[in-house]
Design a protein around this motif. Structure first.
Motif, PDB file in Angstrom:
ATOM      1  N   ILE A 152      35.517  68.152-119.169  1.00 28.34           N
ATOM      2  CA  ILE A 152      34.222  67.698-119.634  1.00 28.34           C
ATOM      3  C   ILE A 152      34.379  66.171-120.300  1.00 28.34           C
ATOM      4  O   ILE A 152      35.372  66.042-120.907  1.00 28.34           O
ATOM      5  CB  ILE A 152      33.517  68.909-120.390  1.00 28.34           C
ATOM      6  N   LEU A 171      36.026  74.317-113.142  1.00 29.59           N
ATOM      7  CA  LEU A 171      35.812  73.263-114.211  1.00 29.59           C
ATOM      8  C   LEU A 171      37.235  73.067-114.945  1.00 29.59           C
ATOM      9  O   LEU A 171      37.942  73.793-115.190  1.00 29.59           O
ATOM     10  CB  LEU A 171      35.054  74.007-115.546  1.00 29.59           C
ATOM     11  N   PRO A 227      30.532  67.561-116.840  1.00 31.05           N
ATOM     12  CA  PRO A 227      31.581  68.476-116.270  1.00 31.05           C
ATOM     13  C   PRO A 227      32.120  67.644-114.875  1.00 31.05           C
ATOM     14  O   PRO A 227      31.523  67.096-114.235  1.00 31.05           O
ATOM     15  CB  PRO A 227      30.923  69.834-115.780  1.00 31.05           C
ATOM     16  N   ASN A 228      33.439  67.998-114.816  1.00 29.36           N
ATOM     17  CA  ASN A 228      34.121  67.161-113.492  1.00 29.36           C
ATOM     18  C   ASN A 228      33.478  67.826-112.158  1.00 29.36           C
ATOM     19  O   ASN A 228      33.560  67.322-111.142  1.00 29.36           O
ATOM     20  CB  ASN A 228      35.550  67.578-113.349  1.00 29.36           C
ATOM     21  N   THR A 229      32.544  69.126-112.388  1.00 28.99           N
ATOM     22  CA  THR A 229      32.116  69.720-111.164  1.00 28.99           C
ATOM     23  C   THR A 229      30.633  69.285-110.568  1.00 28.99           C
ATOM     24  O   THR A 229      30.280  69.524-109.673  1.00 28.99           O
ATOM     25  CB  THR A 229      32.131  71.150-111.470  1.00 28.99           C
ATOM     26  N   ASP A 242      27.980  75.838-112.467  1.00 28.07           N
ATOM     27  CA  ASP A 242      29.023  75.789-111.293  1.00 28.07           C
ATOM     28  C   ASP A 242      29.833  76.939-111.279  1.00 28.07           C
ATOM     29  O   ASP A 242      29.925  77.522-112.435  1.00 28.07           O
ATOM     30  CB  ASP A 242      29.454  74.362-111.275  1.00 28.07           C
ATOM     31  N   ILE A 291      29.205  76.350-121.769  1.00 27.19           N
ATOM     32  CA  ILE A 291      30.078  75.827-122.479  1.00 27.19           C
ATOM     33  C   ILE A 291      29.811  75.567-123.910  1.00 27.19           C
ATOM     34  O   ILE A 291      28.271  75.503-124.293  1.00 27.19           O
ATOM     35  CB  ILE A 291      29.983  74.324-121.936  1.00 27.19           C
ATOM     36  N   LEU A 335      34.928  77.760-122.547  1.00 22.36           N
ATOM     37  CA  LEU A 335      33.968  78.147-121.452  1.00 22.36           C
ATOM     38  C   LEU A 335      33.981  79.864-121.635  1.00 22.36           C
ATOM     39  O   LEU A 335      35.064  80.297-121.723  1.00 22.36           O
ATOM     40  CB  LEU A 335      34.292  77.869-120.087  1.00 22.36           C
ATOM     41  N   TYR A 384      26.273  76.602-117.850  1.00 22.20           N
ATOM     42  CA  TYR A 384      26.964  76.154-116.875  1.00 22.20           C
ATOM     43  C   TYR A 384      26.828  76.904-115.743  1.00 22.20           C
ATOM     44  O   TYR A 384      27.195  78.054-115.665  1.00 22.20           O
ATOM     45  CB  TYR A 384      28.462  76.154-117.605  1.00 22.20           C
TER      46      TYR A 384
END
Length: 180
Positions: free
Chosen positions: A150, A147, A104-106, A142, A80, A51, A140
């Motif tokens: 991913i 983060l 991404p988890n976000t 967010d 990313i 990142l 990215y």
């Protein structure tokens, strides 16, 4: 888009360098993967997931990245970066379109079509024992602090001559842990 001399590889969070497309670069998070995953006849050698924050991006670069991103970016952006290589371990003629998307988890998935590090010509055919390096840079939007992981979603692998699927689309989860 002008390509500047590549910056030295950034390996620790906080490392800085020159953004390949103009401007400055700072590494926020990194996962040195150094792992290989077999997907049928192909082996994907995962190298790095990072990142990064780019700042002072020149106007021409911002315009080009905004077009690919389908959303305007400012003089600063977070992205990313994924680096891997694909190796055909057989003499079979294999088709593979590589990475499909990053999740991404976000929040919302990011399509690999938005890759601003793409090569002008990419062949998706691996005829016999060959190897190809792939690099992805995906904006990215967010909060970088949120983060944590991913998920990489890869396209199917198929017989290039018949079109028959050999391996269905598959995914790989990569945790981003804060390294001190």
């Amino acid at each position: 888009m002008k390509v500047h001399a590549p910056s030295p590889f950034l390996s620790k969070p906080g490392d800085t360098g020159t953004f390949d497309y103009g401007g400055q670069l700072k590494l926020l998070k990194t996962v040195p993967l150094k792992q290989s995953i077999e997907f049928g006849p192909l082996t994907i050698h995962m190298m790095d997931a990072q990142l990064l924050e780019a700042s002072n991006i020149p106007d021409d670069t911002r315009k080009n990245i905004s077009i690919l991103n389908q959303e305007d970016i400012g003089p600063d952006m977070t992205y990313i970066k994924i680096i891997y290589s694909v190796e055909n371990t057989t003499d079979q003629n294999i088709g593979f379109y590589g990475l499909n998307s990053i999740h991404p988890n976000t929040g919302k998935p990011i399509s690999a079509d938005r890759n601003f590090m793409r090569k002008p010509y990419v062949y998706h055919q691996y005829d016999g024992v060959v190897m190809d390096n792939m690099g992805y840079g995906l904006v990215y939007t967010d909060d970088p602090d949120k983060l944590e992981s991913i998920e990489l979603v890869f396209n199917r692998i198929y017989d290039y001559d018949t079109g028959e699927t050999i391996v269905e689309p598959t995914s790989l989860n990569i945790p981003f842990t804060v390294q001190k």
